[in-house]
Design an enzyme around this catalytic site. Structure first.
Site, mmCIF file in Angstrom:
data_model
loop_
_atom_site.group_PDB
_atom_site.id
_atom_site.type_symbol
_atom_site.label_atom_id
_atom_site.label_comp_id
_atom_site.label_asym_id
_atom_site.label_seq_id
_atom_site.Cartn_x
_atom_site.Cartn_y
_atom_site.Cartn_z
ATOM 1 N N TYR A 52 0.846 -1.197 0.000
ATOM 2 C CA TYR A 52 0.000 0.000 0.000
ATOM 3 C C TYR A 52 0.882 1.248 0.000
ATOM 4 O O TYR A 52 1.655 1.467 0.943
ATOM 5 C CB TYR A 52 -0.949 0.013 1.196
ATOM 6 N N SER A 216 -13.564 -4.250 -0.692
ATOM 7 C CA SER A 216 -14.336 -3.514 -1.707
ATOM 8 C C SER A 216 -15.841 -3.718 -1.529
ATOM 9 O O SER A 216 -16.542 -4.151 -2.451
ATOM 10 C CB SER A 216 -13.911 -3.916 -3.116
ATOM 11 N N PRO A 217 -16.382 -3.387 -0.358
ATOM 12 C CA PRO A 217 -17.807 -3.626 -0.102
ATOM 13 C C PRO A 217 -18.754 -2.714 -0.871
ATOM 14 O O PRO A 217 -19.962 -2.961 -0.886
ATOM 15 C CB PRO A 217 -17.928 -3.381 1.406
ATOM 16 N N GLY A 221 -17.607 -4.718 -10.189
ATOM 17 C CA GLY A 221 -16.395 -5.090 -10.899
ATOM 18 C C GLY A 221 -15.279 -5.262 -9.878
ATOM 19 O O GLY A 221 -15.512 -5.637 -8.735
ATOM 20 N N VAL A 226 -18.261 2.614 -7.758
ATOM 21 C CA VAL A 226 -19.171 2.231 -6.679
ATOM 22 C C VAL A 226 -20.594 2.106 -7.211
ATOM 23 O O VAL A 226 -20.990 2.820 -8.130
ATOM 24 C CB VAL A 226 -19.126 3.254 -5.517
ATOM 25 N N PHE A 227 -21.329 1.176 -6.634
ATOM 26 C CA PHE A 227 -22.713 0.992 -7.066
ATOM 27 C C PHE A 227 -23.661 1.935 -6.331
ATOM 28 O O PHE A 227 -24.731 2.267 -6.822
ATOM 29 C CB PHE A 227 -23.164 -0.463 -6.913
#
Length: 307
Positions: A52, A216-217, A221, A226-227
């Site tokens: 990271y 990645s909650p 993809g 983000v949804f």
């Protein structure tokens, strides 16, 4: 904040963990405030990796919290190793040991609570990994071990040689990225959803008492976006989430995490926000327990089908 046991470790960890991948996007002062907010909300678990920000995220974290023994004892710190960007995945004993030493130095701590192998290495020699784990445990540098993005047979192979049980498997999981759930619901169906791509990892981890950590909650993809709030791609999903969020008096991000937490596998969600207000909103999910009907309504609104 709700707490769960991490695998068979005995560690009592917050069901929401703070992922520190983007921490260097904040000043040292603001990073300290973010971590402080996390702890005020009951988060005691902090997720790192040696790659990271090329290791700088770990150094930044230590500076931000003014790391000392008194600070360290309030935290459960996890880091990951084995990815050599652009080169290879490396499960060699030499690489694991040197990676941990470098992480400890950057984090200004004498030990990691948990070390994960970041991605599967097809050249893994499990005996060598087991030697590295044994050395790290004997030296007091790592307390518990786990993996990331591994399937059941990969974990079985590793576990055959390791003295300690693996305590976690960190996997991508969200409302839109839940193939492990899709396959389980579509058993014996000749459709795409019924294709088992992960070897039944959800059920395996439940049987073996391995905690799944969801990364990645909020993404669809891999890192496409983000949804939440994406009315163009996920209009129905957002309508349902927004309505349920209003019913519970929380934000849409809290509902997205509550959907993950509702699963009886007792997943731990890794959130990587650097916004303190949003982090507080996410933590409000701990007060929400979705009904079975609400959980399935959200699942179906994401474009899923039940056979």
């Amino acid at each position: 904040m709700k707490y769960i046991q991490l695998g068979t470790s005995g560690l009592n960890v917050s069901q929401i963990a703070l992922g520190c991948m983007r921490l260097t996007g904040l000043s040292v002062e603001d990073a300290g405030k973010l971590i402080g907010t996390a702890m005020e909300q009951g988060i005691n678990f902090f997720d790192h990796a040696d790659i990271y920000a090329n290791g700088e995220a770990e150094s930044h974290f230590a500076k931000a919290v003014k790391m000392s023994p008194s600070v360290r004892e309030k935290m459960i710190i996890q880091s990951k190793c084995s990815i050599r960007p652009g080169v290879c995945y490396d499960f060699s004993k030499e690489h694991i040991l040197s990676s941990v030493d470098a992480s400890l130095k950057r984090l200004n701590t004498e030990y990691l609570d948990v070390l994960l192998l970041h991605r599967p290495d097809t050249l893994m020699e499990p005996e060598e990994v087991a030697e590295a784990f044994h050395t790290l445990k004997e030296q007091g540098k790592v307390r518990y071990f786990g993996v990331s993005n591994q399937n059941p047979m990969q974990m079985e192979l590793l576990s055959r040689y390791c003295e300690d049980k693996l305590v976690t498997d960190q996997l991508q999981f969200s409302i839109t990225n839940c193939g492990m759930v899709d396959a389980g619901l579509n058993v014996n169906m000749v459709n795409q959803a019924g294709v088992v791509r992960d070897g039944g990892v959800l059920e395996y981890c439940r049987l073996k008492q391995i905690t799944i950590q969801a990364w990645s909650p909020f993404q669809y993809g891999v890192f496409e976006g983000v949804f939440l709030g994406n009315m163009e791609k996920y209009p129905k999903l957002n309508q349902v989430i927004d309505r349920i969020a209003e019913q519970y008096g929380v934000t849409n991000s809290a509902i997205a995490v509550a959907w993950i937490s509702r699963h009886p596998a007792a997943l731990q969600t890794i959130v990587g926000t650097t916004n303190r207000g949003r982090l507080e909103d996410i933590c409000a999910s701990s007060d929400v327990r979705l009904t079975r009907e609400e959980w399935y309504e959200i699942y179906l609104a994401a474009g899923k089908d039940l056979p």
